[in-house]
Design an enzyme around this catalytic site. Structure first.
Site, PDB file in Angstrom:
ATOM      1  CD  GLN A   6     -75.915  90.583  16.688  1.00  0.00           C
ATOM      2  OE1 GLN A   6     -76.334  91.546  16.060  1.00  0.00           O
ATOM      3  NE2 GLN A   6     -76.016  90.473  17.998  1.00  0.00           N
ATOM      4  CD  GLU A   7     -72.919  89.172   7.236  1.00  0.00           C
ATOM      5  OE1 GLU A   7     -74.129  88.877   7.379  1.00  0.00           O
ATOM      6  OE2 GLU A   7     -72.345  89.253   6.146  1.00  0.00           O
TER       7      GLU A   7
END
Ligand code: G3D
Ligand code: MG
Length: 198
Positions: A78-79
């Site tokens: 995830q970012e």
């Protein structure tokens, strides 16, 4: 498919004996990183949940006539978790970069992350296995399309890479890809050793 550095014939003979190879498994969230890891470890499909931190497993894999121990670090994609990738690529022997072959919309994002990764000083020259995962799905992009969209030819000669189509849920292509990554790692070690001697 690769930049030619993985094409030479069997380097599995005359292998030095390694303790274990440190491999970081990276890529955008939901690409299939954890599925790849558990398919390699248990040789079966394991239902995954999104990875919040990381999973770490030591796996012995038979490659040719050798049994090689890989220590895999599967890091959340995830970012907000991506800044953590750096901690796992420090001193890594190789990188497995997993891509979802049907996620056309995020291919550009995957490209940016991959190129950022290979440009960092810590990963200079570290071999990368790009895994074009989810090839079982009907609308998956071909390896040729993925190679283009990820601009793999722009990774430069410094980064040895190989692009491998896979289906992690049944394991297709994974061992083949890992074998190619292993060849690239051995070649790099040999090259670094020769450079040291000079
Ligand atoms: P990540 O660790 O990269 O975030 P996961 O990804 O391993 O958690 O996988 C995300 C989803 O993709 C999972 O489905 C998983 O079953 C699926 N997946 C992984 N590899 C493949 C593949 O080769 N083919 C197909 N069709 N699906 C795959 P869910 O439904 O649990 O989100
Ligand atoms: Mg995961």
């Amino acid at each position: 498919m690769g930049n030619g550095l993985s094409d030479q014939s069997s380097v599995f003979s005359n292998l030095p004996c390694f303790k274990s190879l440190h491999i970081a498994i990276l890529g955008l969230d939901s690409a299939g990183k954890t599925t790849v890891l558990y398919r390699l470890q248990f040789n079966e499909f394991v239902n995954t949940v999104p990875t919040k931190g990381f999973n770490s497993e030591k796996v012995k894999v038979a490659l040719g006539t050798s049994r090689v121990t890989f220590h895999f670090w599967d890091v959340g994609g995830q970012e907000k978790l991506r800044p953590l990738w750096k901690s796992y690529t420090r001193c890594t022997d190789g990188i497995v970069f997993v891509v979802d072959s049907v996620d056309v919309e995020r291919m550009e994002e995957a490209k940016t992350e991959l190129h950022k990764l290979t440009r960092s000083s810590e990963t200079q020259g570290v071999p990368v296995l790009i895994v074009a995962n989810k090839q079982d799905l009907r609308h998956s992009l071909s390896v040729a399309q993925i190679e283009k969209m990820l601009a793999l030819r722009e990774l430069g000669a410094a980064t040895p890479w190989h692009l491998q189509p896979t289906c992690a849920i049944i394991g297709d292509g994974l061992k083949e890809g890992l074998g190619r990554l292993y060849e690239l790692i051995l070649k790099r070690r040999k090259m670094l050793k020769q450079q040291k001697k000079r």
